[in-house]
Design a protein around this motif. Structure first.
Motif, PDB file in Angstrom:
ATOM      1  N   SER A  55      -4.015   7.914   7.775  1.00 33.61           N
ATOM      2  CA  SER A  55      -5.469   7.769   7.949  1.00 33.61           C
ATOM      3  C   SER A  55      -6.236   9.033   7.594  1.00 33.61           C
ATOM      4  CB  SER A  55      -5.782   7.365   9.392  1.00 33.61           C
ATOM      5  OG  SER A  55      -5.364   8.373  10.296  1.00 33.61           O
ATOM      6  N   GLY A  56      -5.534  10.089   7.137  1.00 31.89           N
ATOM      7  CA  GLY A  56      -6.209  11.293   6.654  1.00 31.89           C
ATOM      8  C   GLY A  56      -6.504  12.335   7.697  1.00 31.89           C
ATOM      9  N   LYS A  79     -11.264   9.817   2.438  1.00 32.65           N
ATOM     10  CA  LYS A  79     -10.380   9.421   1.347  1.00 32.65           C
ATOM     11  C   LYS A  79      -9.575   8.178   1.736  1.00 32.65           C
ATOM     12  CE  LYS A  79      -8.207   9.821  -2.599  1.00 32.65           C
ATOM     13  NZ  LYS A  79      -8.877   9.542  -3.880  1.00 32.65           N
ATOM     14  N   ALA A  80      -9.108   8.142   2.987  1.00 28.81           N
ATOM     15  CA  ALA A  80      -8.367   6.971   3.464  1.00 28.81           C
ATOM     16  C   ALA A  80      -9.224   5.714   3.379  1.00 28.81           C
ATOM     17  CB  ALA A  80      -7.889   7.198   4.898  1.00 28.81           C
ATOM     18  N   ALA A  81     -10.496   5.849   3.790  1.00 27.04           N
ATOM     19  CA  ALA A  81     -11.410   4.699   3.736  1.00 27.04           C
ATOM     20  C   ALA A  81     -11.622   4.237   2.301  1.00 27.04           C
ATOM     21  CB  ALA A  81     -12.740   5.061   4.382  1.00 27.04           C
ATOM     22  N   GLU A  82     -11.734   5.190   1.380  1.00 28.98           N
ATOM     23  CA  GLU A  82     -11.910   4.842  -0.036  1.00 28.98           C
ATOM     24  C   GLU A  82     -10.698   4.084  -0.577  1.00 28.98           C
ATOM     25  OE1 GLU A  82     -12.580   8.565  -1.935  1.00 28.98           O
ATOM     26  OE2 GLU A  82     -14.650   8.772  -1.192  1.00 28.98           O
ATOM     27  N   LEU A  83      -9.514   4.354  -0.004  1.00 21.46           N
ATOM     28  CA  LEU A  83      -8.286   3.686  -0.429  1.00 21.46           C
ATOM     29  C   LEU A  83      -8.050   2.377   0.327  1.00 21.46           C
ATOM     30  CD1 LEU A  83      -6.001   6.837  -0.665  1.00 21.46           C
ATOM     31  CD2 LEU A  83      -6.740   5.405  -2.588  1.00 21.46           C
ATOM     32  N   GLY A  84      -9.005   2.020   1.194  1.00 18.94           N
ATOM     33  CA  GLY A  84      -8.895   0.758   1.921  1.00 18.94           C
ATOM     34  C   GLY A  84      -8.053   0.830   3.173  1.00 18.94           C
ATOM     35  N   ILE A  85      -7.991   2.014   3.795  1.00 20.56           N
ATOM     36  CA  ILE A  85      -7.205   2.201   5.019  1.00 20.56           C
ATOM     37  C   ILE A  85      -8.161   2.448   6.183  1.00 20.56           C
ATOM     38  CG2 ILE A  85      -5.476   3.623   6.192  1.00 20.56           C
ATOM     39  CD1 ILE A  85      -4.511   4.410   3.314  1.00 20.56           C
ATOM     40  N   GLY A  86      -8.010   1.697   7.256  1.00 16.97           N
ATOM     41  CA  GLY A  86      -8.834   1.880   8.443  1.00 16.97           C
ATOM     42  C   GLY A  86      -7.959   1.940   9.689  1.00 16.97           C
ATOM     43  N   MET A  87      -8.349   2.780  10.658  1.00 14.35           N
ATOM     44  CA  MET A  87      -7.538   2.941  11.866  1.00 14.35           C
ATOM     45  C   MET A  87      -8.377   2.655  13.099  1.00 14.35           C
ATOM     46  SD  MET A  87      -4.991   6.075  12.844  1.00 14.35           S
ATOM     47  CE  MET A  87      -3.911   6.039  14.271  1.00 14.35           C
ATOM     48  N   VAL A  88      -7.840   1.786  13.961  1.00 15.30           N
ATOM     49  CA  VAL A  88      -8.465   1.490  15.249  1.00 15.30           C
ATOM     50  C   VAL A  88      -7.699   2.290  16.301  1.00 15.30           C
ATOM     51  CG1 VAL A  88      -9.038  -0.307  16.926  1.00 15.30           C
ATOM     52  CG2 VAL A  88      -9.124  -0.810  14.474  1.00 15.30           C
ATOM     53  N   HIS A  89      -8.330   3.346  16.797  1.00 12.41           N
ATOM     54  CA  HIS A  89      -7.647   4.267  17.709  1.00 12.41           C
ATOM     55  C   HIS A  89      -7.569   3.706  19.121  1.00 12.41           C
ATOM     56  CE1 HIS A  89      -7.533   7.680  14.856  1.00 12.41           C
ATOM     57  NE2 HIS A  89      -8.652   7.159  14.402  1.00 12.41           N
TER      58      HIS A  89
END
Length: 521
Positions: A55-56, A79-89
């Motif tokens: 997630s960067g 950068k993670a968001a631009e690559l389509g990665i999202g994290m729910v903490h």
């Protein structure tokens, strides 16, 4: 699995080193489109560290990350968001005073005419996403006014709003009610069915078996195995995770209780609003037994424990410890009288996260010899004693000088238990002692509580988990709306009876209903 499913993520030989400590030591992970892929491991195994690199939030010391077959460098959450990665903490990152919409679009606000905030289009987008994925929310509601489960939906929508195709969930059920957990499981399946790839970090074996397609087991920073979840039992998952056979049932002999240690008589406690939350409550805990308190969250358990430990004042009633009145004494006087307290929230009430592990272990005794001489702290003695307890209680850490905040949840809990049991207290109060812990840590902590009982101490266990109460307690007191509705022998009751008592029935009413129900079958 269908032929269309392809690999969307590969993490190859990931190493993450902090000084000499390797949190990740050559981990490999392969995730396919439309799958729910579980990461299973003990507290401190390296799961969150691995996902923080995806997630960067962290960068690997070595190793490669591939998205859709191409190597990428993820050096920031953006950068993670631009690559389509999202994290729910696990701990939500929302602003209470903002609306649902304002939280979701924060940092990615839509505009019209080049500079005017277009909140209406954002609301329409959110409503469309919520309908598509079964994430019903009120876009105009303030976050501070919605439930924890609804706040989690907002966090999920934040990632979807930014176009995430790979969603990471870090211990997503740790703060949810059973009903909210069931709802989240449906949401995860909806996401996978819509083609999203879900990575689920959890230690809850039943949840993995309920929703996951694949599971990767991580042990002490290394990936041990990856296999399909179908057909795997909870026992097999637990044994692979810990690396040995794990017992879900605490082995214990029958209790032999004797004298009353804690005697609570006619206790009434009010909360900050002046509302009575503990009402004329009577309770006794005897030497050589574990008394469990069962109840739905918010029925006076927290206030009862706070009153016993001196953290809030009582309105009326009396609390005695071994016959000595400790009602409304200062907390230090109560702990010195022989009370050990494992609080329900280890990070808020149990530890100073910015202090070292050694300093945290000394928090209750820093002013006493040998930790202090003539009013001056003796750090050599403090650190030496901490090392002894770290070894005795299997606290996994680089050394005693690491900040407590750097430890995993399970090792933070072990440190608190080490501190409280080391003082040889007559009464041990354990509130939610295994919340958020893996099966190995749970097994260990349950055994420590039984050991205290067998050393003729009195143990008061407060838990929302009925399995835990039934497994560890000898007697069970059920609390509802601040009152004890019944006290039962743990061996002579079940979840059904406890559930009726938790709903407010008296023991007589609950047993009459159960007998009547069986007679009508």
């Amino acid at each position: 699995m269908t032929e269309e499913q392809h690999v969307v993520l590969e993490m190859r030989d990931i190493v993450k080193q902090f000084g000499e400590f390797r949190a990740n030591d050559g981990i490999n992970l392969v995730v396919k489109q439309g799958q729910i892929h579980a990461l299973l491991g003990e507290n401190g195994a390296g799961k969150s560290t691995l996902m923080n690199q995806l997630s960067g939030l962290l960068q690997p010391t070595s190793g490669d990350i591939l998205i859709n077959g191409e190597k990428v460098k993820i050096d920031s959450p953006k950068k993670a968001a631009e690559l389509g990665i999202g994290m729910v903490h696990q701990h939500f990152m929302l602003i209470d005073a903002f609306t649902v919409t304002e939280n979701i679009i924060l940092g990615d606000e839509p505009v019209k005419n080049g500079f005017v905030l277009d909140k209406q289009s954002a609301v329409e987008n959110i409503l469309q996403l919520s309908k598509q994925y079964g994430l019903e929310v009120d876009p105009k509601a303030l976050v501070e006014d919605i439930s924890v489960g609804m706040q989690q939906r907002v966090e999920i929508l934040k990632t979807l709003y930014r176009g995430a195709d790979i969603l990471i969930f870090d211990e997503p059920t740790a703060v949810l009610t059973p009903q909210e957990i069931d709802e989240l499981m449906v949401i995860l399946k909806n996401l996978a069915n819509e083609g999203k790839s879900v990575i689920l970090i959890t230690h809850k074996l039943d949840e993995i078996r309920a929703v996951a397609d694949q599971v990767t087991v991580i042990r002490r920073g290394q990936s041990i195995d990856t296999f399909p979840v179908a057909g795997v039992s909870s026992q097999e998952l637990a044994d692979i995770m810990v690396g040995r056979s794990v017992s879900f049932k605490t082995v214990k002999r029958d209790a032999t209780p004797s004298d009353v240690v804690l005697d609570v008589q006619d206790l009434t406690v009010k909360d900050a609003r002046g509302v009575e939350v503990v009402k004329n409550l009577d309770l006794q805990v005897r030497r050589g037994e574990v008394l469990g308190i069962a109840g739905i969250d918010g029925n006076g358990q927290s206030e009862l424990i706070s009153a016993i430990t001196g953290l809030i004042r009582t309105e009326s009633g009396k609390i005695t410890l071994n016959g000595k009145d400790i009602t409304n004494l200062p907390p230090r006087k109560i702990t010195e009288s022989g009370v050990g307290h494992v609080p329900e929230d280890r990070q808020r009430f149990g530890l100073e996260l910015e202090m070292t592990l050694a300093e945290n272990i000394a928090l209750q005794t820093y002013y006493q010899a040998p930790n202090s001489k003539n009013g001056v702290l003796d750090y050599e003695a403090i650190n030496r004693h901490a090392r002894e307890l770290i070894e005795k209680f299997d606290v996994r850490t680089v050394n005693e000088l690491v900040n407590a905040g750097a430890l995993s949840g399970g090792n933070q809990q072990k440190a608190i238990i080490a501190r409280e049991l080391d003082r040889h207290a007559e009464l041990i109060i354990a509130a939610q002692p295994t919340r958020g812990l893996d099966v190995g840590a749970i097994e260990y902590i349950h055994q420590q509580l039984i050991n205290q009982r067998d050393e003729d101490k009195a143990v008061l266990l407060v838990s929302f988990e009925l399995d835990e109460i039934l497994n560890v307690a000898d007697r069970i007191a059920v609390i509802s709306h601040g009152e004890i509705t019944g006290v039962v022998d743990a061996k002579a009751t079940d979840k059904q009876e406890l559930g009726l008592l938790m709903a407010g029935m008296s023991l007589k009413e609950a047993r009459a209903q159960l007998v009547g129900g069986k007679a009508s079958e």
